[in-house]
Design an enzyme around this catalytic site. Structure first.
Site, short mmCIF file in Angstrom:
data_model
loop_
_atom_site.label_atom_id
_atom_site.label_comp_id
_atom_site.label_asym_id
_atom_site.label_seq_id
_atom_site.Cartn_x
_atom_site.Cartn_y
_atom_site.Cartn_z
NE ARG A 66 -1.73 -2.36 2.74
CZ ARG A 66 -1.15 -3.58 2.69
NH1 ARG A 66 -2.52 -4.41 1.74
NH2 ARG A 66 -0.44 -4.53 2.83
CB THR A 67 3.57 2.50 2.14
OG1 THR A 67 2.70 1.89 3.16
CG2 THR A 67 4.16 3.91 2.27
CE LYS A 96 28.20 -2.24 -7.26
NZ LYS A 96 28.42 -1.25 -8.51
NE ARG A 117 7.23 1.36 4.58
CZ ARG A 117 5.91 -0.28 5.00
NH1 ARG A 117 5.82 -1.12 4.45
NH2 ARG A 117 5.36 0.94 5.31
CG HIS A 146 4.37 4.04 8.75
ND1 HIS A 146 4.04 4.83 7.21
CD2 HIS A 146 3.11 2.53 8.12
CE1 HIS A 146 3.76 3.83 6.10
NE2 HIS A 146 3.53 2.82 6.93
#
Ligand code: NCD
Length: 324
Positions: A66-67, A96, A117, A146
């Site tokens: 959803r986000t 890396k 996120r 959030h």
């Protein structure tokens, strides 16, 4: 040097969006006024040009439906474009050994904002400190916060209840690790006379520190032990998933049992929900809401709550990125 994201104070342009701490009720009301307009833009077949020429990087170190989906759709609804970096730890130079700071400095060269996120609480703030030219938007940082989820949750509550104060809510599930819960409690504490009943397995209770912090910031918290103590006719229920990926080894062993300790089903809804109690969940659900109630008009988790996510993010992006 300690870094704190700036308060919004009525002005969103160019600001990082890291925590609910940055918002006042007035800021939220500015955002929600625009959110309402965004609904019309989203329904309108004509493309909008609010973000035309803008590029937003979606930098997602953790899985998301959803986000990620709604940020992407929001940018495109407004005529902008996205650079999508999913799993940078596998598919980018992060694999890396590139540092977060360097990664941010690179992607800010390509874009007008970075939505991030990450699995570690505090990462969005570190990213905001590293970025020199573009705003950072926190799309969930570990067990931290959030904020955009809370903005859409508050919008959904306001849409249904007509207010954000004097509410009685019930929050259930993984209150220890759920960042949506942490941000929503901060959000509710901005308004007067809100009471939230907290129900969770013992090992997943809100930490003592969080309990203190949220109670002293204004929201009244009442811990309960079983479904029987859920107050009749609450304004909203906010069910959440047990955060398997964040459990301590001891709780992880018990995951299957914890996962469905508290379930919303017809029986519970009949016994405890009022005619207008809205049933919310940030999703994904993994068994804690029985699909038999999906079509109940009080269940908003697959309808307005999801949709509002896009409208609120459209409004937020347009305020943060507006050109004039
Ligand atoms: C939540 C999250 O990522 O914190 N999902 C979401 O963004 N809607 C909730 C969760 O993962 O349980």
């Amino acid at each position: 040097m300690s870094f704190e994201p700036q308060k919004i104070n009525g002005k969103f342009k160019g600001k990082d969006i890291i925590s609910l701490d940055q918002f006042s009720p007035k800021d939220i009301s500015i955002l929600f006024k625009l959110t309402k307009k965004m609904k019309t833009i989203a329904y309108n077949a004509k493309p909008s040009s609010v973000l035309s020429g803008k590029i937003v990087t979606l930098l997602f170190y953790e899985p998301s439906s959803r986000t990620f989906g709604s940020f992407g759709a929001s940018v495109k609804q407004l005529g902008g474009q996205t650079v999508d970096i999913l799993n940078p730890q596998v598919f980018s130079s992060v694999s890396k050994g590139e540092s977060l700071e360097d990664t941010i400095r690179v992607f800010e060269a390509y874009s007008d904002a970075i939505v991030i996120r990450h699995s570690v609480a505090g990462t969005a703030k570190i990213a905001a400190q590293a970025a020199k030219f573009v705003p950072i938007i926190n799309a969930g940082d570990g067990v931290g916060e959030h904020p955009t989820q809370t903005l859409l949750d508050l919008y959904t509550i306001q849409e249904k209840e007509g207010k954000l104060d004097s509410l009685t809510g019930v929050m259930v599930g993984d209150l220890l690790n759920g960042r949506t819960v942490h941000s929503l409690l901060k959000g509710l504490s901005l308004y007067k006379k809100n009471t939230v009943y907290l129900l969770s397995p013992d090992e997943l209770k809100l930490s003592k520190e969080d309990f203190q912090k949220f109670s002293s910031s204004g929201v009244k918290l009442i811990e309960i032990e079983s479904e029987k103590e859920i107050p009749q006719d609450a304004n909203f229920w906010y069910w959440t998933r047990v955060q398997k990926e964040r459990l301590q080894p001891q709780s992880l062993k018990n995951y299957e049992n914890l996962k469905t300790r508290f379930i919303v089903n017809k029986d519970l809804v009949e016994k405890k929900a009022g005619k207008k109690t809205i049933i919310m969940h940030p999703l994904p659900r993994v068994g804690e809401i029985d699909p038999e109630i999906d079509e109940d008009p009080r269940a908003v988790y697959l309808s307005s709550q999801v949709r509002n996510g896009m409208y609120v993010r459209m409004a937020l992006l347009s305020l943060v990125l507006k050109s004039s």
